[in-house]
Design a protein around this motif. Structure first.
Motif, mmCIF file in Angstrom:
data_model
loop_
_atom_site.group_PDB
_atom_site.id
_atom_site.type_symbol
_atom_site.label_atom_id
_atom_site.label_comp_id
_atom_site.label_asym_id
_atom_site.label_seq_id
_atom_site.Cartn_x
_atom_site.Cartn_y
_atom_site.Cartn_z
ATOM 1 N N LEU A 69 0.809 -1.226 0.000
ATOM 2 C CA LEU A 69 0.000 0.000 0.000
ATOM 3 C C LEU A 69 0.841 1.274 0.000
ATOM 4 O O LEU A 69 0.317 2.352 -0.275
ATOM 5 C CB LEU A 69 -0.946 0.001 1.199
ATOM 6 C CG LEU A 69 -2.114 -1.000 1.102
ATOM 7 C CD1 LEU A 69 -2.772 -1.199 2.459
ATOM 8 C CD2 LEU A 69 -3.135 -0.521 0.075
ATOM 9 N N GLN A 70 2.118 1.154 0.315
ATOM 10 C CA GLN A 70 2.993 2.319 0.246
ATOM 11 C C GLN A 70 3.199 2.765 -1.195
ATOM 12 O O GLN A 70 3.429 3.944 -1.470
ATOM 13 C CB GLN A 70 4.363 1.998 0.883
ATOM 14 C CG GLN A 70 4.330 1.806 2.385
ATOM 15 C CD GLN A 70 3.824 3.038 3.125
ATOM 16 O OE1 GLN A 70 4.215 4.167 2.832
ATOM 17 N NE2 GLN A 70 2.937 2.825 4.089
ATOM 18 N N ASN A 71 3.112 1.819 -2.128
ATOM 19 C CA ASN A 71 3.395 2.115 -3.530
ATOM 20 C C ASN A 71 2.199 1.915 -4.459
ATOM 21 O O ASN A 71 2.292 2.170 -5.659
ATOM 22 C CB ASN A 71 4.549 1.222 -4.017
ATOM 23 C CG ASN A 71 5.808 1.407 -3.199
ATOM 24 O OD1 ASN A 71 6.296 2.517 -3.046
ATOM 25 N ND2 ASN A 71 6.321 0.323 -2.649
ATOM 26 N N ASN A 72 1.087 1.443 -3.898
ATOM 27 C CA ASN A 72 -0.098 1.174 -4.704
ATOM 28 C C ASN A 72 -1.348 1.616 -3.950
ATOM 29 O O ASN A 72 -1.322 1.799 -2.744
ATOM 30 C CB ASN A 72 -0.222 -0.330 -4.998
ATOM 31 C CG ASN A 72 1.001 -0.909 -5.662
ATOM 32 O OD1 ASN A 72 1.130 -0.884 -6.879
ATOM 33 N ND2 ASN A 72 1.925 -1.443 -4.865
ATOM 34 N N GLU A 73 -2.438 1.774 -4.687
ATOM 35 C CA GLU A 73 -3.719 2.103 -4.058
ATOM 36 C C GLU A 73 -4.704 0.978 -4.294
ATOM 37 O O GLU A 73 -4.760 0.404 -5.379
ATOM 38 C CB GLU A 73 -4.292 3.415 -4.623
ATOM 39 C CG GLU A 73 -3.621 4.650 -4.067
ATOM 40 C CD GLU A 73 -4.378 5.928 -4.422
ATOM 41 O OE1 GLU A 73 -5.485 5.837 -4.981
ATOM 42 O OE2 GLU A 73 -3.849 7.018 -4.136
ATOM 43 N N ALA A 74 -5.478 0.667 -3.264
ATOM 44 C CA ALA A 74 -6.531 -0.339 -3.375
ATOM 45 C C ALA A 74 -7.870 0.328 -3.090
ATOM 46 O O ALA A 74 -7.954 1.211 -2.236
ATOM 47 C CB ALA A 74 -6.290 -1.481 -2.390
ATOM 48 N N ASN A 75 -8.896 -0.100 -3.795
ATOM 49 C CA ASN A 75 -10.247 0.384 -3.512
ATOM 50 C C ASN A 75 -10.879 -0.409 -2.374
ATOM 51 O O ASN A 75 -11.661 0.121 -1.597
ATOM 52 C CB ASN A 75 -11.114 0.275 -4.759
ATOM 53 C CG ASN A 75 -10.558 1.050 -5.928
ATOM 54 O OD1 ASN A 75 -9.837 0.497 -6.760
ATOM 55 N ND2 ASN A 75 -10.854 2.330 -6.004
ATOM 56 N N LEU A 76 -10.511 -1.695 -2.309
ATOM 57 C CA LEU A 76 -11.077 -2.593 -1.300
ATOM 58 C C LEU A 76 -9.985 -3.487 -0.733
ATOM 59 O O LEU A 76 -9.160 -4.028 -1.479
ATOM 60 C CB LEU A 76 -12.182 -3.458 -1.931
ATOM 61 C CG LEU A 76 -12.719 -4.625 -1.110
ATOM 62 C CD1 LEU A 76 -13.356 -4.153 0.187
ATOM 63 C CD2 LEU A 76 -13.710 -5.451 -1.933
ATOM 64 N N LEU A 77 -10.000 -3.640 0.580
ATOM 65 C CA LEU A 77 -9.088 -4.541 1.278
ATOM 66 C C LEU A 77 -9.927 -5.663 1.897
ATOM 67 O O LEU A 77 -10.870 -5.404 2.640
ATOM 68 C CB LEU A 77 -8.338 -3.786 2.376
ATOM 69 C CG LEU A 77 -7.370 -4.607 3.236
ATOM 70 C CD1 LEU A 77 -6.090 -4.899 2.455
ATOM 71 C CD2 LEU A 77 -7.022 -3.847 4.516
ATOM 72 N N VAL A 78 -9.588 -6.897 1.566
ATOM 73 C CA VAL A 78 -10.221 -8.070 2.182
ATOM 74 C C VAL A 78 -9.156 -8.727 3.039
ATOM 75 O O VAL A 78 -8.169 -9.255 2.523
ATOM 76 C CB VAL A 78 -10.744 -9.063 1.119
ATOM 77 C CG1 VAL A 78 -11.413 -10.259 1.799
ATOM 78 C CG2 VAL A 78 -11.719 -8.380 0.164
ATOM 79 N N THR A 79 -9.323 -8.676 4.367
ATOM 80 C CA THR A 79 -8.253 -9.140 5.240
ATOM 81 C C THR A 79 -8.717 -10.111 6.309
ATOM 82 O O THR A 79 -9.809 -9.975 6.864
ATOM 83 C CB THR A 79 -7.549 -7.946 5.920
ATOM 84 O OG1 THR A 79 -6.482 -8.419 6.749
ATOM 85 C CG2 THR A 79 -8.510 -7.140 6.784
#
Length: 262
Positions: free
Chosen positions: A44-54
């Motif tokens: 996430l430091q270098n990319n963007e996510a719309n949704l995180l499934v964790t």
């Protein structure tokens, strides 16, 4: 293309979620996977996510700790939590962080897909709200919120300006329309709204221009004319002074292609 990041230290679950979502999205979403909260933060430091499934229970950084750290991101994703443990405390903390859904293992594929669809709709709503907030001048919003307590003549002046922004309106013109002394009207307007007539008129014109820039494909010169500026050059100068970017740059930064009327 929406991006979904799956975080789970169990390979079987991680791959199962990935395959389910890839089949559901049919290539319309980018699906990424990592095996730990640490890897997720690095990604996430270098990319963007719309949704995180964790997953919620993982070594080093658990799911809830990961969610808490998302607040530091410029554009945090919406979150779905998956867990093999139906603990009330976990669910309660997850809801506190704004988690969209709390799913229990073994995962039901239908419920997973429904949760993802709901989460992406929620993410889009948040995105739209953020873009709309960028359109609104805070001082202008404050002025509009207190409009009901203004003097009747000031309220009429505000309504008149709203309907005649595309015209060359001066303070004297408006004072004459209200059958008021121009000097008295100037003092009254500033006293009630906290803005001079000129400040208010400029903010309203730029506000209208921002809406047109983000919801239409009209040329800059035409937008300038529609909000009361006789030359595009002067409009660009005023816009840049208030927004710190040119109208064209603002349009590129804020506009969502789906909102544009060609």
């Amino acid at each position: 293309m929406k991006t979904i990041l799956i975080v789970d230290d169990e390979p079987r679950t991680r791959e199962g979620v990935r395959k389910t979502l890839e089949a559901w999205s049919s290539g319309s979403c980018r699906i990424e996977t990592v095996s730990s909260g640490v890897e997720a933060l690095e990604w996430l430091q270098n990319n963007e996510a719309n949704l995180l499934v964790t997953d919620i229970r993982m070594p080093e950084i658990g799911g809830l700790d990961l969610i808490e750290k998302l607040e530091q991101l410029k554009h945090p994703p919406v979150v779905i939590v998956i867990s093999g443990h139906p603990e009330f405390d976990y669910a309660q903390r997850a809801l506190k962080y704004g988690v969209i859904e709390y799913l229990l293992k073994p995962l039901d594929k239908m419920k997973l897909v429904q949760a993802v669809e709901l989460a992406l709709k929620r993410e889009e709503q948040i995105h739209r709200i953020e873009r709309m907030e960028k359109l609104v001048d805070p001082k202008l919003m404050e002025t509009m919120e207190h409009e009901n307590v203004y003097n009747a003549q000031v309220r009429e002046a505000i309504h008149y300006l709203d309907e005649h922004l595309h015209e060359p309106v001066s303070m004297r013109d408006l004072a004459d329309h209200l059958h008021m002394n121009a000097s008295y009207f100037s003092v009254l307007f500033k006293e009630q709204t906290g803005l001079t007539f000129s400040e208010y008129l400029t903010k309203q014109r730029i506000q209208r221009a921002k809406v047109l820039l983000t919801t239409t494909a009209l040329p800059i010169a035409e937008i300038a004319e529609k909000v009361g500026y006789q030359t595009a050059r002067y409009f660009v100068k005023v816009f840049r002074e208030l927004e710190k970017v040119s109208p064209g740059q603002y349009r590129n930064n804020v506009r969502d292609p789906e909102d544009t009327i060609q």
